[in-house]
Design a protein around this motif. Structure first.
Motif, mmCIF file in Angstrom:
data_model
loop_
_atom_site.group_PDB
_atom_site.id
_atom_site.type_symbol
_atom_site.label_atom_id
_atom_site.label_comp_id
_atom_site.label_asym_id
_atom_site.label_seq_id
_atom_site.Cartn_x
_atom_site.Cartn_y
_atom_site.Cartn_z
ATOM 1 N N LEU A 1 -0.488 3.062 -5.366
ATOM 2 C CA LEU A 1 0.480 3.077 -4.274
ATOM 3 C C LEU A 1 0.581 4.459 -3.671
ATOM 4 O O LEU A 1 0.522 5.461 -4.381
ATOM 5 C CB LEU A 1 1.871 2.733 -4.809
ATOM 6 C CG LEU A 1 2.239 1.292 -5.099
ATOM 7 C CD1 LEU A 1 3.582 1.280 -5.795
ATOM 8 C CD2 LEU A 1 2.281 0.468 -3.833
ATOM 9 N N LYS A 2 0.767 4.469 -2.362
ATOM 10 C CA LYS A 2 1.120 5.730 -1.728
ATOM 11 C C LYS A 2 2.652 5.764 -1.697
ATOM 12 O O LYS A 2 3.281 4.889 -1.103
ATOM 13 C CB LYS A 2 0.542 5.740 -0.313
ATOM 14 C CG LYS A 2 0.715 7.046 0.406
ATOM 15 C CD LYS A 2 0.012 6.959 1.755
ATOM 16 C CE LYS A 2 0.414 8.152 2.612
ATOM 17 N NZ LYS A 2 0.080 7.922 4.025
ATOM 18 N N ILE A 3 3.225 6.723 -2.385
ATOM 19 C CA ILE A 3 4.688 6.808 -2.412
ATOM 20 C C ILE A 3 5.115 7.999 -1.557
ATOM 21 O O ILE A 3 4.716 9.134 -1.822
ATOM 22 C CB ILE A 3 5.210 6.967 -3.855
ATOM 23 C CG1 ILE A 3 4.767 5.766 -4.704
ATOM 24 C CG2 ILE A 3 6.735 7.076 -3.863
ATOM 25 C CD1 ILE A 3 5.025 5.920 -6.188
ATOM 26 N N THR A 4 5.895 7.731 -0.527
ATOM 27 C CA THR A 4 6.305 8.813 0.360
ATOM 28 C C THR A 4 7.826 8.884 0.462
ATOM 29 O O THR A 4 8.527 7.922 0.161
ATOM 30 C CB THR A 4 5.734 8.612 1.785
ATOM 31 O OG1 THR A 4 6.143 7.342 2.271
ATOM 32 C CG2 THR A 4 4.227 8.674 1.799
ATOM 33 N N ARG A 5 8.292 10.050 0.866
ATOM 34 C CA ARG A 5 9.721 10.212 1.162
ATOM 35 C C ARG A 5 9.840 10.574 2.623
ATOM 36 O O ARG A 5 8.933 11.188 3.180
ATOM 37 C CB ARG A 5 10.300 11.396 0.393
ATOM 38 C CG ARG A 5 10.166 11.326 -1.081
ATOM 39 C CD ARG A 5 10.795 12.586 -1.638
ATOM 40 N NE ARG A 5 10.628 12.684 -3.076
ATOM 41 C CZ ARG A 5 11.378 13.449 -3.837
ATOM 42 N NH1 ARG A 5 12.315 14.200 -3.295
ATOM 43 N NH2 ARG A 5 11.183 13.497 -5.134
ATOM 44 N N LEU A 6 10.962 10.251 3.210
ATOM 45 C CA LEU A 6 11.175 10.669 4.591
ATOM 46 C C LEU A 6 11.162 12.190 4.635
ATOM 47 O O LEU A 6 11.642 12.849 3.728
ATOM 48 C CB LEU A 6 12.522 10.160 5.112
ATOM 49 C CG LEU A 6 12.620 8.668 5.413
ATOM 50 C CD1 LEU A 6 13.847 8.389 6.253
ATOM 51 C CD2 LEU A 6 11.386 8.157 6.137
ATOM 52 N N GLU B 1 0.828 -1.203 0.000
ATOM 53 C CA GLU B 1 0.000 0.000 0.000
ATOM 54 C C GLU B 1 0.859 1.248 0.000
ATOM 55 O O GLU B 1 0.512 2.260 -0.578
ATOM 56 C CB GLU B 1 -0.908 0.003 1.235
ATOM 57 C CG GLU B 1 -2.068 -0.944 1.077
ATOM 58 C CD GLU B 1 -2.927 -1.030 2.314
ATOM 59 O OE1 GLU B 1 -2.646 -0.321 3.298
ATOM 60 O OE2 GLU B 1 -3.878 -1.819 2.282
ATOM 61 N N GLU B 2 1.986 1.146 0.702
ATOM 62 C CA GLU B 2 2.846 2.323 0.789
ATOM 63 C C GLU B 2 4.303 1.961 0.538
ATOM 64 O O GLU B 2 4.809 0.962 1.047
ATOM 65 C CB GLU B 2 2.731 2.968 2.177
ATOM 66 C CG GLU B 2 3.592 4.226 2.286
ATOM 67 C CD GLU B 2 3.540 4.886 3.663
ATOM 68 O OE1 GLU B 2 2.961 4.315 4.595
ATOM 69 O OE2 GLU B 2 4.119 5.986 3.778
ATOM 70 N N VAL B 3 4.963 2.782 -0.257
ATOM 71 C CA VAL B 3 6.405 2.641 -0.460
ATOM 72 C C VAL B 3 7.070 3.891 0.087
ATOM 73 O O VAL B 3 6.745 5.011 -0.326
ATOM 74 C CB VAL B 3 6.746 2.461 -1.959
ATOM 75 C CG1 VAL B 3 8.252 2.411 -2.148
ATOM 76 C CG2 VAL B 3 6.120 1.185 -2.501
ATOM 77 N N ILE B 4 7.964 3.700 1.040
ATOM 78 C CA ILE B 4 8.672 4.830 1.636
ATOM 79 C C ILE B 4 10.081 4.866 1.063
ATOM 80 O O ILE B 4 10.829 3.891 1.175
ATOM 81 C CB ILE B 4 8.758 4.676 3.174
ATOM 82 C CG1 ILE B 4 7.356 4.541 3.772
ATOM 83 C CG2 ILE B 4 9.516 5.844 3.793
ATOM 84 C CD1 ILE B 4 7.363 3.976 5.181
ATOM 85 N N ILE B 5 10.439 5.963 0.433
ATOM 86 C CA ILE B 5 11.785 6.070 -0.133
ATOM 87 C C ILE B 5 12.677 6.746 0.900
ATOM 88 O O ILE B 5 12.490 7.919 1.224
ATOM 89 C CB ILE B 5 11.767 6.845 -1.460
ATOM 90 C CG1 ILE B 5 10.769 6.185 -2.433
ATOM 91 C CG2 ILE B 5 13.162 6.878 -2.077
ATOM 92 C CD1 ILE B 5 10.582 6.939 -3.735
#
Ligand SMILES: [Zn+2]
Length: 191
Positions: A160-165, A130-134
């Protein structure tokens, strides 16, 4: 300088963060050690190469007889979340913060050099994510890598929920050296 001294210095200077001068110090340290110590070192390196393999899913090095590492095989981990890191040390830093309970994917290098982008696409396509954290360093190479990953993942049919720190990690700084509090904040504020 004798050949064997220079040869070992050359080898040590290829280690991360080790320059020629430090490499030289390592060599002279070894020269003054008893044979037992140097034999132990040689044996430990042999064991490392024999016993450690890379996880078939996330490339995390492990020493079990299984295909998957302990994180991937752990049923309590959240299989809907994936955190992409550049190297093993980044995974260890994030694990130490105990803030994240999902899966990982280790790129092994910044892109486009990493041959694992294709593997990443396969993992994301096949998974239930569901989520990919880069979680890539904010160095120039790291930023370009993050952009390339985002572009690649957005081409996939999944929603997809694509997030960055979140920022807060030192600019141009290395995630590996972030303290737990900074890292926790970066995870909380990811977007
Ligand atoms: Zn794994």
């Amino acid at each position: 300088m004798a050949d064997s001294i220079k040869k070992l210095q050359d080898l040590f200077s290829k280690f991360p963060t080790v320059g020629r001068r430090t490499a030289g110090r390592f060599v002279y340290y070894l020269i003054h050690q008893p044979t037992q110590t140097t034999d132990e070192l040689i044996a430990a390196i042999h064991e490392l190469k024999k016993g450690v393999k890379l996880c078939a899913w996330c490339f995390n090095p492990h020493e079990t007889s299984e295909k998957l590492c302990l994180i991937c095989a752990d049923p309590s981990r959240n299989k809907q979340q994936l955190c992409i890191v550049e190297k093993e040390a980044d995974l260890l830093t994030i694990e130490a913060s105990k803030r994240y309970k999902g899966l990982y994917f280790i790129l092994g290098a910044t892109l486009p050099e990493s041959p694992r982008l294709l593997d990443l696409k396969k993992r994301v396509s096949a998974g239930n994510l569901e989520e990919v954290i880069i979680a890539i360093n904010s160095t120039p190479d790291g930023k370009a890598t993050t952009t390339l990953i985002e572009r690649t993942l957005k081409e996939l049919p999944q929603k997809l929920k694509i997030t960055r720190l979140a920022q807060g990690l030192p600019v141009g700084g290395e995630l590996e050296y972030a303290d737990e509090e900074t890292l926790e904040g970066a995870f909380e504020g990811r977007k």
